[in-house]
Design a protein around this motif. Structure first.
Motif, PDB file in Angstrom:
ATOM      1  N   UNK A 142      -4.044  -6.524   6.200  1.00  0.00           N
ATOM      2  CA  UNK A 142      -2.825  -5.728   6.013  1.00  0.00           C
ATOM      3  C   UNK A 142      -1.907  -5.867   7.221  1.00  0.00           C
ATOM      4  N   UNK A 163       2.033  -4.405   8.827  1.00  0.00           N
ATOM      5  CA  UNK A 163       3.162  -3.484   8.700  1.00  0.00           C
ATOM      6  C   UNK A 163       4.447  -4.279   8.878  1.00  0.00           C
ATOM      7  N   UNK A 181       3.598  -1.195   4.413  1.00  0.00           N
ATOM      8  CA  UNK A 181       2.274  -1.761   4.719  1.00  0.00           C
ATOM      9  C   UNK A 181       1.901  -2.702   3.584  1.00  0.00           C
ATOM     10  N   UNK A 234       0.843  -1.195   0.000  1.00  0.00           N
ATOM     11  CA  UNK A 234       0.000   0.000   0.000  1.00  0.00           C
ATOM     12  C   UNK A 234       0.880   1.248   0.000  1.00  0.00           C
ATOM     13  N   UNK A 235       1.808   1.322   0.963  1.00  0.00           N
ATOM     14  CA  UNK A 235       2.768   2.434   0.996  1.00  0.00           C
ATOM     15  C   UNK A 235       3.888   2.070   1.945  1.00  0.00           C
ATOM     16  N   UNK A 258      14.681  -1.541  11.134  1.00  0.00           N
ATOM     17  CA  UNK A 258      13.530  -0.964  11.830  1.00  0.00           C
ATOM     18  C   UNK A 258      13.297   0.498  11.507  1.00  0.00           C
ATOM     19  N   UNK A 294       7.545   9.548  10.156  1.00  0.00           N
ATOM     20  CA  UNK A 294       6.248   9.076   9.652  1.00  0.00           C
ATOM     21  C   UNK A 294       5.828   9.727   8.332  1.00  0.00           C
ATOM     22  N   UNK A 295       6.781   9.890   7.425  1.00  0.00           N
ATOM     23  CA  UNK A 295       6.386  10.410   6.106  1.00  0.00           C
ATOM     24  C   UNK A 295       5.999   9.221   5.228  1.00  0.00           C
ATOM     25  N   UNK A 296       4.806   9.327   4.634  1.00  0.00           N
ATOM     26  CA  UNK A 296       4.270   8.211   3.856  1.00  0.00           C
ATOM     27  C   UNK A 296       4.657   8.352   2.389  1.00  0.00           C
ATOM     28  N   UNK A 346      10.006   5.440  10.116  1.00  0.00           N
ATOM     29  CA  UNK A 346       9.598   5.459  11.522  1.00  0.00           C
ATOM     30  C   UNK A 346       9.991   6.800  12.148  1.00  0.00           C
ATOM     31  N   UNK A 368       8.425  -3.991   9.061  1.00  0.00           N
ATOM     32  CA  UNK A 368       9.609  -3.125   9.123  1.00  0.00           C
ATOM     33  C   UNK A 368      10.805  -3.781   8.436  1.00  0.00           C
ATOM     34  N   UNK A 387       6.579   3.882   5.056  1.00  0.00           N
ATOM     35  CA  UNK A 387       6.810   5.093   5.845  1.00  0.00           C
ATOM     36  C   UNK A 387       8.061   4.956   6.679  1.00  0.00           C
ATOM     37  N   UNK A 406       9.076   1.093   7.155  1.00  0.00           N
ATOM     38  CA  UNK A 406       8.032   0.085   7.312  1.00  0.00           C
ATOM     39  C   UNK A 406       7.192   0.051   6.046  1.00  0.00           C
TER      40      UNK A 406
END
Lengths: 292, 355
Positions: free
Chosen positions: B257, B259, B270, B72-73, B265, B80-82, B77, B261, B75, B268
């Motif tokens: 779905x 997540x 999804x 899906x996308x 870590x 938290x930019x998607x 950690x 990592x 990001x 991540x």
């Protein structure tokens, strides 16, 4: 080609409904063992100002590295600026969340679901029945009604837990009990300590409180949230006491991955809890299999 | 560009390979190919690889619209930019049978009607669908689900085998553009072609035996009425809970779905992957409560969703009669048989009673 299908394909690309918005944890409050209330604020100020929800709606919360979970909103739409979620530590994702501190980042998308039909509830009595963690989505409704107190007639709150230790929002509820414009009746499964006895109006189960409510059932809307097993007994007791089933609303819990009717996990009969619920009239519970 | 908006053309079979080769210009070519005794939709380079003489592929063409495992996308950690790493490419799916075309139309409604999924829409906009007529086997019951013919579904071109030629119906401006770009391969239809086309349609209908078709009239109501029927328990006894029926279904869309990592870590992903209502954890909620606890509950749920849930959500049955769930079921559970038993008209049992 079917005309309706052609229309679907010719739409421009919509905004991605799966992309969550960044939030920062502003406050964490321990309510009871394994139960914490988290307050979130959107990093985007514009979003913070315009974000709005209805009591009973939920959000999809991204816990970094762990995944996404559906959580009911426990703050009232009448108090803007923060989104509050009360979460019980029950699995891997909530365990990670429980380790998070103020200042940590998370992400939220939503609000989702239909929420309580507050517009039709206004102008009538309100009976709120919560069992255990079920008080969380109902707290949103409680403060919504109390902040617009003049729009409702009588308000009753019935709340049952295992013991005093498991009571959530203790201070808030104590203050509510002192207010004259709302009646609170609390029940505990067992009263063993002095604190238990001081808190509980009755020892036993929630259904025992229903006959004590002094309201005209025909002029009353009822909101119920609790563990699945509670609905059957509470529903029966409410009907026995003359509350019309079209005026009783229950909030249901289901597994969800998307919140927008695409993942299928939250199916109840032919409906989806995420888009058709999570608030259903009691009438539905009689007609949809496996609802409660 | 100049277009010929006409209802149909004729493609002589001798030109089929040239036509298929020409399709590559419109995107990555996907078509049915033989794999042992079965068939699969896969990426093809040479037109000779394409096998049009097939009944059903193991998996429906759905896998090129909604992959079984998809990102899906991702990001970071840290902040938290998607990021969406998704890129859709043009593709042509050639040789789809009518039932699968209807299956795609159902997916269109699921994914695009309410809360449209932009990724599905983009893939779908970049996909050319070319259907081909087929001959039913004993598992097919598309005549009962009204999906035996392509009308009512959404497609670009549909080829009907009329002997020495293909009768090519044009379903969209894109389809017309494709035909026009290779116009030397086609000829105009004549009266005989039209007659042959009508005869083929009639012939297909006659190929279904009455016992292979379920009675789907008011089926939603029947399933509701028979909700507590013993048939569910009895049929579910044979069910292995393996989820094959949902994995091969052209309309099943449920997904889970997670997540994931990376090893450090820091990033991540999804990941979404298709799941099945036949798996126990499907309805598990926090605290360990299963809403569909027994195999019979889950078995019944599949029928309930297909025959009651889809009509409520998208006004179409969730079943297109492709027969994959029955053909691939390791326990030989048949959707048609279950429906017949629900209606109380199991031929075999009735025969035993009368004998």
């Amino acid at each position: 080609m079917k005309k309706s299908l052609e229309k679907l394909l010719n739409k421009p690309l919509p905004v991605d409904p799966y992309l969550p918005h960044k939030v920062v944890i502003t406050d964490v409050e321990e309510l009871a063992p394994d139960h914490k209330k988290f307050s979130f604020t959107f990093l985007n100020e514009e979003l913070n100002a315009k974000w709005h929800h209805l009591p009973g709606q939920f959000v999809m919360l991204t816990v970094p590295k762990a995944g996404e979970i559906p959580i009911s909103i426990c703050s009232s739409p009448t108090r803007r600026g923060t989104v509050e979620l009360t979460v019980r530590k029950v699995g891997r994702k909530t365990e990670v969340l429980h380790r998070m501190k103020p200042g940590d980042l998370a992400a939220i998308r939503g609000p989702y679901g239909n929420g309580f039909p507050v517009e039709i509830m206004e102008g009538h009595n309100l009976l709120i029945i919560a069992g255990g963690l079920g008080i969380a989505p109902l707290r949103s409704l409680i403060w919504f009604a109390l902040d617009r107190r003049h729009r409702f007639k009588e308000i009753y709150i019935l709340y049952g837990t295992r013991n005093y230790q498991m009571v959530l929002y203790k201070e808030e509820l104590k203050r509510l009990r002192e207010r004259s414009d709302v009646k609170c009746l609390f029940v505990l499964d067992r009263c063993e300590t002095a604190e238990d006895r001081e808190w509980a109006d009755v020892e036993g189960v929630l259904t025992a409180l229903i006959p004590q409510v002094e309201l005209d059932p025909a002029d009353t809307y009822v909101a119920v949230c609790g563990p699945p097993v509670a609905y059957r007994f509470i529903g029966k007791e409410l009907l026995k006491n003359g509350y019309p089933e079209s005026q009783i609303f229950v909030s249901l819990e289901r597994k969800m991955e998307c919140g927008i009717g695409k993942c299928g996990h939250c199916q109840i009969g032919y409906k989806f809890a995420c888009v058709d619920g999570p608030i259903f009239p009691l009438w539905d519970t009689k007609n949809l299999p496996e609802m409660i | 560009m100049e277009f010929h908006i006409e209802r149909a053309k004729v493609l002589p079979k001798a030109n089929l390979h040239s036509f298929i080769s020409g399709l590559k210009k419109w995107g990555k070519l996907i078509a049915p190919v033989r794999k042992g005794e079965k068939f699969v939709f896969t990426h093809v380079e040479k037109p000779e690889e394409v096998e049009l003489n097939y009944t059903r592929t193991i998996l429906p063409p759905k896998k090129f619209l909604v992959p079984y495992r998809r990102e899906r996308f991702s990001y970071s950690v840290e902040d938290l930019s998607f990021k969406t790493n998704f890129k859709a490419e043009n593709q042509v799916i050639f040789g789809i049978h009518s039932c699968d075309l209807h299956g795609i139309s159902i997916l269109d409604s699921i994914y695009l009607k309410e809360n449209p999924d932009p990724r599905y829409l983009e893939v779908r906009k970049r996909t050319v669908l070319i259907g081909v007529s087929c001959v039913p086997d004993e598992f097919c019951f598309c005549l009962a689900t009204a999906t035996a013919f392509p009308e009512g579904a959404s497609w670009d071109l549909f080829l009907t085998d009329i002997g020495a030629d293909y009768f090519v119906s044009i379903g969209s401006p894109k389809g017309d553009e494709i035909v026009y770009s290779q116009r030397s391969l086609f000829r105009d239809i004549e009266k005989e072609d039209l007659n042959a086309y009508k005869a083929t349609t009639l012939k297909k209908k006659s190929l279904f035996k009455p016992e292979q078709l379920p009675d789907l009239e008011r089926i939603s109501h029947v399933v509701e009425l028979e909700y507590d029927s013993e048939v569910w328990q009895e049929e579910a006894k044979r069910c292995l809970g393996c989820g094959t029926c949902t994995n091969v279904c052209p309309t099943c869309f449920c997904y889970t779905s997670v997540d994931v990592p990376n090893i450090a870590g820091t990033e991540v992903k999804r990941i979404e992957f298709t799941t099945s209502c036949q798996y126990p954890y499907y309805s598990l909620v926090a605290g360990g409560h299963y809403f569909k606890a027994t195999r019979a509950d889950r078995f019944k749920h599949r029928y309930y969703h297909k025959l009651v849930g889809y009509p409520y959500q998208v006004e179409m049955l969730g079943c297109v009669g492709c027969g994959r769930c029955s053909a691939e079921c390791p326990a030989s559970i048949s959707m048609v048989e279950t429906i017949k038993r629900l209606r109380g008209c199991n031929e075999k049992e009735l025969r035993e009673v009368t004998e």
